[in-house]
Each structure stands twice: as C-alpha cells, then as structure tokens.
Design an enzyme around this catalytic site. Structure first.
Site, short mmCIF file in Angstrom:
data_model
loop_
_atom_site.label_atom_id
_atom_site.label_comp_id
_atom_site.label_asym_id
_atom_site.label_seq_id
_atom_site.Cartn_x
_atom_site.Cartn_y
_atom_site.Cartn_z
N CYS A 31 0.81 -1.21 0.00
CA CYS A 31 0.00 0.00 0.00
C CYS A 31 0.85 1.28 0.00
O CYS A 31 1.50 1.58 -0.98
CB CYS A 31 -0.96 -0.06 1.18
SG CYS A 31 -2.49 0.79 0.88
N HIS B 229 -3.54 -4.94 1.09
CA HIS B 229 -3.09 -4.70 2.46
C HIS B 229 -3.72 -5.73 3.39
O HIS B 229 -4.36 -6.67 2.97
CB HIS B 229 -3.39 -3.25 2.88
CG HIS B 229 -4.83 -3.01 3.17
ND1 HIS B 229 -5.35 -1.76 3.39
CD2 HIS B 229 -5.89 -3.85 3.29
CE1 HIS B 229 -6.63 -1.85 3.64
NE2 HIS B 229 -6.99 -3.09 3.58
N ARG C 241 -11.79 6.77 -3.94
CA ARG C 241 -10.98 5.66 -3.46
C ARG C 241 -11.40 4.37 -4.15
O ARG C 241 -12.58 4.18 -4.43
CB ARG C 241 -11.14 5.50 -1.95
CG ARG C 241 -10.59 6.65 -1.14
CD ARG C 241 -10.59 6.34 0.34
NE ARG C 241 -9.45 5.53 0.73
CZ ARG C 241 -8.24 6.04 0.98
NH1 ARG C 241 -8.03 7.33 0.89
NH2 ARG C 241 -7.24 5.26 1.34
#
Lengths: 456, 250
Positions: free
Chosen positions: B93, B194, B127
């Site tokens: 990430c 992640h 996002r």
C-alpha cells in the site's frame, strides 16, 4: 406544522407498524427512510418543534451506550425523541422524530460521517463528541478525513450551543479550542493507565508539530493524559472528570465524578474503563442541559446496557455474556474486561457485511495475545471464521484449542456445550453476527426483539 | 539458518496487519527450522544494503506516510542496491507507492519516492476499495492466485516494460484501468493488497522466504517443505469468493 408534514409523518408511521406486523424486523429505519426520501426538510421542521431542543452524540466508539445513558439521566422529567436502536443516519433520526411526535427533547446518536448534516438540520443545543479511532476504513476512508469534516461541522454550530468534548483524545479535544461554551471531560486515575500505547494506536503524533506525544497516562487506545515534549500541546484542564476508578471485572465499576457543580460517587453496572468514558460523556451532556449531579448519579446507576453492547443472558444453568467487538479499540477494551477473570471458553464471531466492515484486516490490530494463553477453547465463527482462526493461531492460540464453526447458531450451541453448569460463556460478535445471534436468542425466547429492548 | 529482516518504520506504517505479515514469515520460517530476526528501522536509522535478507515496508494513513516519505526517498540507493544484491522485499500500500518514483497530489505537488519500482502514483478523485483476486506468475509456468483487499486513492501507473505483480481477475488493481496490480523488480514485490495478505496466501510468504534464504546462504533458492495449511486454504477460499462476488468493477 403544515398539512403536508402531518400526512407524511402519518404515512411514515404506518409503514413502521406494517413492517413490524409483517415480521420484517423492527421497522426502526423504514419510516424514516420513507420520510427522508419524500421530504428531507421534514427533519428540520420536526426537530424545530422540540421544546427542549436537540442533543447529538457522536464518536467512533460508545455512541449507542452514551446516548442510552443520557436518555436514562434526562428521560425522567421529559419525553424524548431518541434513536434507541442505533439507527444513526439521518433517516434514523427522521424515524425517531416521527415515532415521538410531541416529545420535548431530541436525543440522537449520529454516525460520524453524518454529523455535519445532522448539525445543519437539527440545530442542536448540545453536541457531545467523544473519540475518533480507526474504524471501517473501507467505509469512511482515513481517520483524518473524518476529523476534517468534524472541524468544519463544529464551526457551523450556533454560538449558544454547548460543545462537549473528550479532552483525552487530542484530535477531538482540539475541536473545542477557541469556543466559549465548552465542557471538556476526561479520566484521571493513572493506576489504570496502560504501560504503553497499544499496538497501532491512532493519533499518537502531535497535532501541532508532529512529534510523538508523551503520555503521563494512556487509558484506552490513544485516549489519556498526553503532552507534546516538543511544542507543549497538552491535554487541557478538565471540567468533568472521573477519578478513583475501581473496576470490578465483568460486573461493573465505581468512580467519583467531579463536575462543575460538585462531585458524586457513581456505581455503574457496566464493565470496563471505556464505559467510564461513556458515563463521563453522558454526564457532561446532561450537565450541559441542566441536570444536577444527583440526577446524573441516579440515571447512571439505573442504567443496565444498551442494545447488544453488553448483555448477560441466562439460559438454563449457564449464562451467555455478549460483548460487541466492532473495531480494534472497542475490541481491545472488551478483551481487557476479560483479563481479570479469563473465561474458559470463548465464542468469537467475525462477519464481513458492510456494517461489520467488509475489510477484515482490522482483527490484526486487536490485541488478542494476552488472553489466548489462558483460555481452554475458542470457537471461531461467522462468515470469516477461518480468517479469524488464523489470527488467533498467530496470536498464540494452540491449534488444538481452536474450533472453526462458521454457523453462528451451531457455534453458540457448541460453546454452551463446552462450558459447565454455573459458568459463563463469553461471546464476542461483530455487529451483524450480534444481530444474528440475537435472532437466535429471541427465537428461543431468551431475549426480547430489539425494538422492545432488553433481556426477556 | 538466520534470516535478517529489516522492517521499515514500524511505528508509522502499521495500518492493519503489517505485524501479521511479519508474524507469518516468522512462523513459517520457524516451522522449517529457520529463525527470523527482525530489525525495526526508524527515521534516521541505519540501513546497510547487505545487512538484511528481506525488507518490509507497510502502509499507513496519509499523515504517517508524509512523515516518513523524505527519509524513505533518501534511502533509494541503499534499497536498490539491496534488491540488486538479491535481497527480497515486500512493500504494501503506502510503502508500495513510496518505493516508486513519487506521488503527485491533486494540488500538483510532487512527493519523491525511493525509485525502486518503475512507476508513478497520481492522487485520484475517488478511493478504490474492495476485495481483490490476482493471478500471478512469479516463476515461469507457475500461475498462482492471490486474494486480498485494496483501499487506495492513488492511481499507480507502471512504466511500459515494468513487470506487475499480477493480473487482476477481480477488483481494481493499480489504477482501475490497466488490469494490472502491483510491481516486481527481481525479488522485490510491491502491492496494494493490504491487511492479512500473507496469512491467507501462504505460497507468497514461502516465495519470499525462499529468496531471503538464498540471500542469507548465498546459494540458489530451494523449495521449502510444504505445510498442512488447511485453515489458510479455507481463509483464501472465502476471500477469493468475496472478490468474485463483490470485488471492484473496472
């Protein structure tokens, strides 16, 4: 009030009744959703009708419990419009307003992301903000984004509104800077400080200069008595303080609450330091609305638990204790209440619906480690039972003490089968797992449905 | 054998499960009779190119990432030299972004990175959040699946010729358009996946360990003995199913 609004609220209320009659759950959000769709401005009008105004409560953790405590304190002398079942978006506020026409005071818990709009529409007299922890980053984005929205929202408060903040949270405490009408609450009892900040604590760097804070005492996650060694930014003086805290395992706690008008000793029948924070938040809100220390004390002492957060349910010779876990900070505190008397059997249930967080990564930020060497058996359950099982094994649970039982009802029965008569079974579910388990217990007539509240 | 791990900025880049990934490496090494020794490396701490067999860089929130970015960028030479010398690396990430050439903010600002991976990241409007399933072929002819979760605003654009970690089967990936996810340089891997990536994808943990061991011994990498991995397989199966049903749609 116009004829239009009258018709809309009648229609909305009928939908709620019909939803319950049809057995489709509590109907707690349906009427509001309808009204919210028909006419969002109705929330503004209904809120403006409340003779004692509106108080809002928001936080990552503890909003439902804090609001319920405040309802206990304030509900004696006046009628409340209160979203007691935790429907905390604007539609949920609309539902509570529809259901309690003619109420005096609006008392609402508000979703963190919905706070700006709730403030704009309800023009609150008091807003209580208690903490920001990392929570469901898949839904809210990063903590700093929420903090920024709160900063902007607080600036829109009417000047005569009182802002209640938890001064032990650096980010939240800072929201009160420069405001006149403020109540700052916090904890002062270094005996309960953690030896170090927990793994993955949030907000550990100074807001002003970025240096790591030093903690004279860190109580819950990053909440505590902090000071920046570099620029001096520190916890401000407190207006409402809980001191001399005695924690009694899963039974409750006792503490002295110092307020602007004197001090009272409070015995709370909810476990854990985090519930002392919730009590301090609820008391501060009540003080801001004119409650006396005696009223605060009796309200808190009458309080048992908010829906699903902490419940003790007797079933035959055994007792099921349900502690909701929903993010690292809340889960760490739930686990901490178990440390003084580690239960032999745990059922932990991890779901990954939107309300639980679709991203289950957060379980790796939960400190299961101190507990696991002491438990005899853990039943891992829920839609992501295997993922949870892996977390527990890596946390130090020997594999022969782990059982994977994805079905929640089966896991509950397995857990009950493993504990002996006269013993407690501790169940730690995420939000939708808690709802599903509650359905099972309702079917078995061990608890009432959630829109009626409380154990049977 | 002793495997030396350099964990960069554990106090800052620790969002979700970075400690879990390290714990997986440690346990899987121990089960094969090896010992993982983890050195935390903070801002200003020493990073010698040949001191570690495996480097780990996790993810953080924007504030934390900005705090360590200049320090990481200044270590570009040491990190590239370590990787060129055969050290393994996993960056997740934020760590993955910062090991590229840099990050371009929406205001036009540019935060330089360490320059290990041939990519640049541009801040996006929305996002990209959701479950992901990748198909990787780290060793020729061996296709394997990787299940994870992504949550990033940055769009990472690989240079032409840069090797991705894998092909996106379900989810957004690097930029939501190219169909690629992550980046690879020799034994260094970067990814947006992640959280508990290694617990449910144990083959990737072993791939990294095999390369770290080869670096430690100075010999060619060898396959590690298989482990039972039943829980791991079940966790993978459920996560992969999630990506199929509700992974991000490009």
């Amino acid at each position: 009030m116009g004829v239009r609004l009258e018709l809309e609220t009648l229609a909305a209320r009928a939908v709620g009744t019909a939803s319950r009659a049809a057995g489709r759950g509590g109907g707690t959000t349906l009427p509001g959703k309808l009204l919210w769709k028909l006419d969002p401005g109705a929330v503004d009008e209904l809120a403006a009708e409340l003779s004692s105004g509106v108080a809002l409560v928001s936080a990552t953790n503890g909003k439902t419990t804090t609001t319920a405590m405040a309802a206990r304190i304030l509900g004696g002398g006046q009628r409340l419009a209160w979203n007691s079942a935790g429907a905390n978006l604007l539609s949920g506020l609309a539902s509570a307003l529809v259901a309690a026409r003619g109420a005096d005071l609006g008392l609402f818990e508000v979703d963190e992301a919905a706070l700006p709009e709730a403030i704009a529409r309800t023009r609150p007299r008091v807003v209580s903000l208690a903490n920001l922890f990392r929570d469901q980053l898949d839904r809210y984005g990063e903590l700093e984004i929420l903090a920024e929205r709160w900063r902007a929202a607080v600036k829109t408060l009417p000047p005569d509104a009182t802002l209640v903040v938890n001064a032990d949270d650096p980010v939240v405490g800072d929201l009160a800077e420069g405001r006149d009408r403020v109540l700052r609450f916090g904890l002062d009892d270094p005996r309960h400080a953690r030896p170090a900040l927990q793994h993955a604590a949030d907000s550990k760097y100074c807001l002003r200069c970025g240096a790591p804070y030093e903690y004279a005492a860190a109580y819950v996650g990053h909440l505590g008595d902090y000071r920046c060694p570099s620029c001096g930014h520190a916890r401000p003086p407190l207006d409402v303080v809980a001191r001399d805290v005695e924690l009694v395992g899963l039974t409750g706690s006792r503490f002295t609450l110092h307020g602007p008008e004197g001090e009272v000793v409070v015995e709370l029948s909810l476990p854990g330091l985090y519930n002392v924070y919730n009590a301090a938040a609820a008391s501060s809100l009540a003080f801001a609305l004119g409650a006396s220390p005696a009223e605060v004390r009796s309200g808190l002492e009458d309080f048992s638990a908010a829906f699903g957060r902490f419940e003790r349910i007797a079933t035959g010779t055994k007792t099921i204790i349900v502690l909701l876990i929903k993010n690292p900070a809340a889960a760490n505190e739930a686990l901490r209440t178990l440390e003084t008397g580690v239960p032999p059997v745990l059922v932990v249930a991890l779901n990954d619906a939107i309300a639980d967080g679709r991203d289950v990564s957060w379980i790796w930020d939960v400190d299961f480690e101190p507990l696991l060497p002491h438990v005899e058996r853990v039943v891992a359950s829920g839609d992501r039972a295997a993922e949870l099982g892996l977390r527990l094994v890596y946390g130090g649970l020997p594999e022969d003490r782990l059982e994977i039982v994805p079905g929640l009802e089966e896991a509950l029965d397995r857990g009950l089968g493993l504990v002996e008569a006269g013993t407690d079974l501790v169940v730690l579910p995420t939000y939708t797992a808690m709802l599903a388990l509650r359905d099972v217990l309702t079917r078995r007539r061990l608890v009432k449905p959630y829109w009626e509240g409380g154990p049977a | 054998m002793r495997i030396r791990v350099g964990h960069l900025y554990p106090d800052y880049l620790n969002i979700y499960a970075d400690r879990g990934n390290i714990a997986v490496l440690s346990r899987r090494a121990a089960l094969r009779g090896h010992e993982l020794v983890v050195d935390p490396i903070g801002v200003g701490g020493a990073l010698e190119p040949d001191a570690h067999d495996l480097l780990y860089v996790g993810g953080g929130q924007d504030r934390e990432q900005a705090a360590i970015a200049p320090d990481l960028a200044a270590r570009g030479d040491a990190i590239r030299e370590a990787v060129a010398g055969g050290a393994a690396l996993l960056a997740v990430c934020g760590g993955y972004q910062l090991l590229g050439r840099g990050y371009r903010g929406r205001d036009g600002s540019f935060m330089p990175g360490a320059g290990l991976f041939a990519h640049e990241t541009v801040a996006g409007e929305t996002r990209m959040i959701g479950d992901v399933l990748l198909e990787c072929e780290l060793d020729p002819g061996e296709r394997r699946l990787l299940a994870g979760f992504e949550n990033h605003a940055g769009r990472t654009l690989l240079d032409s010729g840069a090797e991705p970690l894998g092909r996106v089967v379900h989810g957004f990936g690097n930029d939501g358009e190219s169909g690629f996810e992550g980046c690879r340089v020799d034994s260094a891997l970067g990814t947006y996946l992640h959280g508990p990536l290694l617990p449910r994808n144990p083959w990737l943990a072993d791939w990294l360990l095999e390369r770290a061991l080869a670096h430690a011994t100075g010999e060619a990498s060898e396959r590690l003995a298989a482990l039972p991995d039943e829980l791991e397989e079940e966790a993978f199966r459920v996560a992969a199913g999630r990506a199929r049903v509700r992974g991000g749609r490009r």
